[in-house]
Design an enzyme around this catalytic site. Structure first.
Site, PDB file in Angstrom:
ATOM      1  N   MET A   1      -4.104   9.476   6.048  1.00  0.00           N
ATOM      2  CA  MET A   1      -3.167   8.660   6.899  1.00  0.00           C
ATOM      3  C   MET A   1      -2.222   7.727   5.987  1.00  0.00           C
ATOM      4  SD  MET A   1      -4.924   8.786  10.432  1.00  0.00           S
ATOM      5  CE  MET A   1      -3.695   8.026  11.707  1.00  0.00           C
ATOM      6  N   HIS A   2      -1.221   7.158   6.651  1.00  0.00           N
ATOM      7  CA  HIS A   2      -0.526   6.013   6.137  1.00  0.00           C
ATOM      8  C   HIS A   2       0.421   6.053   4.967  1.00  0.00           C
ATOM      9  CE1 HIS A   2      -3.047   4.376   9.281  1.00  0.00           C
ATOM     10  NE2 HIS A   2      -4.222   4.489   8.476  1.00  0.00           N
TER      11      HIS A   2
ATOM     12  N   ASP B   1      -6.758  12.486   9.493  1.00  0.00           N
ATOM     13  CA  ASP B   1      -8.052  12.988   9.259  1.00  0.00           C
ATOM     14  C   ASP B   1      -9.140  12.449  10.233  1.00  0.00           C
ATOM     15  OD1 ASP B   1      -7.829  10.058   8.389  1.00  0.00           O
ATOM     16  OD2 ASP B   1      -8.278  10.437   6.372  1.00  0.00           O
TER      17      ASP B   1
END
Length: 481
Positions: A79-80, A236
């Site tokens: 992520m991110h 995830d």
């Protein structure tokens, strides 16, 4: 058959799951992380695509029949990290990853520009999130920012290459700081605060909703008899939750992967951004995840293994299944900064209490305990939102260790359960989302929990000893002035 592709930080893992939810084939391909400067972390999106193609090519070579029968594909991803694309849909620069700490100043500026940020996103602005990274790029690489026509998260970029569609799911979008997590839609106010518009964002879908089809040329390359549909997929950790059936309120689990977290599904948001509790949409509708997150978990054991020149198995073997007492050495696991509860990208690791009597096993035990203490900090931050955690399942590579799960149970003072297939949770969750996208089955009927292979109950005496030790461990952390 259903395909689950998990784009991790250290590897891409792809699995094929049959109608009985058995993993019938798998393939993985390693990834490396670039560190241009201390505290920075990047990856080239081209490496992700090469790794995804490598896993699918391997499955075509080794399991052609199973791959040919795939009906749907689900994606899970780290992520991110923003992938910035130009007008030709080509990446403009490497992706700045989730564990990159360069945008600390931009976080402060973003909260000043957008006072409603915490209320709308359910989160505090932190360097790991995508939005402050974009502000850093605007300030330090203005020509890149000006050329940006589309911003995607890692797995959405993989979807673009595989399908040609520009789509993101709610859970991954939550990690951008551009999403209204309760309204489950982009926040125009949040986008404007970082110089972006909705036109530069992908279309949003739920994780179990249809989200494109595999390109015909790729279906032909991999010998598929049809063009499989894609599901929205998930970040995830939300995908891991789907993989272990954590789709109901209170089904708490602990991740012991590269990073770590204590995560609880909820059906109503009770955010606590001041204590750095993360609030994300779940990968299934009308559900959310609240999490305390740490940046270094099982990676701490990998670090000490490299430092001492031994394998992780060699380090753990002499320690047995449970410690006799807490280690006389204390370890802070802040090797890459920390999130919950400190939000400090400058925090660093520490070994305290070393002496001439300190041996390898004492240090290794301290590392396991330090991660457990940090997870207890995460648990306490969640408790402040009203979430009572009475037990937890454990997933991720670290969950293989009996010793580590025993220490976790002792430090947390709750039973900790090891799950069957606990290391394939994200890819398996992605495959489950793929199935839901094409069958429309009941979520609870598909997303059942795996068997609990073993339960680690807390030892009363050790729990008391760790409770006495923990305040001293907490005092080791000092925020820089």
């Amino acid at each position: 058959m259903y395909l689950g592709i998990d784009l991790g930080t250290s590897a891409v893992k792809t699995i094929i799951v049959d109608d009985a939810q058995r993993v019938v084939a798998s393939s993985s391909h390693a990834l490396t992380m670039d560190v241009p400067r201390p505290g920075w972390a990047e990856q080239d999106p081209a490496a992700w695509i090469a790794a995804v193609f490598a896993t699918l090519d391997a499955l075509k070579a080794d399991h052609p029949g199973a791959l040919a029968a795939v009906d749907a594909i689900g994606l899970s991803g780290q992520m991110h990290g923003p992938v910035l694309l130009d007008a030709a849909m080509k990446p403009l620069r490497p992706c700045i990853l989730w564990n990159d700490g360069r945008s600390e100043r931009e976080c402060l500026a973003l909260e000043q520009r957008w006072p409603a940020l915490r209320m709308i996103t359910g989160n505090k602005a932190m360097p790991g999130f995508a939005a402050p990274k974009l502000m850093w790029i605007a300030a330090h690489e203005p020509e890149i920012f000006a050329a940006t026509r589309l911003v995607l998260l890692p797995k959405a970029y993989v979807r673009l290459v595989l399908t040609g569609d520009v789509i993101e799911d709610m859970s991954d979008a939550s990690g951008s700081l551009w999403l209204d997590v309760v309204g489950r839609d982009w926040s125009d106010e949040g986008l404007a605060a970082t110089g972006l518009t909705r036109a530069q964002m992908p279309r949003l879908v739920e994780g179990c909703a249809p989200a494109g089809r595999l390109r015909s040329d790729l279906a032909e390359r991999w010998g598929m008899t049809k063009r499989p549909a894609f599901a929205g997929g998930a970040g995830d950790n939300p995908a891991g939750a789907v993989g272990i059936g954590a789709v109901r309120p209170g089904a708490t689990f602990i991740t012991l992967g590269t990073s770590g977290a204590v995560i609880t599904p909820v059906d109503a948001v009770t955010a606590n951004p001041e204590r750095v509790v993360h609030t994300f949409c779940h990968a299934v509708p009308a559900m959310w995840l609240q999490a305390g997150a740490m940046l270094s978990a099982a990676s701490c054991l990998a670090w000490v293994a490299r430092l001492l020149g031994a394998s992780e198995t060699e380090l753990l073997a002499p320690l047995g299944a449970r410690p006799a007492a807490p280690s006389p050495v204390s370890f802070l696991p802040y090797l890459a900064g920390e999130r919950t509860p400190h939000d400090d990208p400058h925090a660093r690791g520490l070994l305290d209490g070393l002496s001439h009597a300190t041996d390898r096993s004492v240090i290794v035990q301290a590392v396991l305990e330090g991660v457990a203490f940090a997870l207890a900090d995460c648990r306490d931050a969640l408790r402040e939102t009203g979430l009572v955690i009475a037990e937890a399942d454990a997933i991720g590579g670290g969950s293989r260790s009996d010793l580590w799960l025993a220490i976790l149970a002792d430090v947390l003072g709750i039973p900790v359960h090891r799950l069957a297939e606990g290391e394939t949770g994200a890819a398996f969750g992605a495959a489950r989302l793929a199935r839901l996208a094409v069958t429309g089955e009941d979520i609870g009927a598909v997303c059942t929990p795996p068997a609990r292979m073993r339960t680690f109950a807390p030892d009363v005496a050790l729990s008391a000893a760790y409770a006495e030790r923990r305040p001293r461990w907490q005092q080791l952390y000092r925020r820089p002035s």
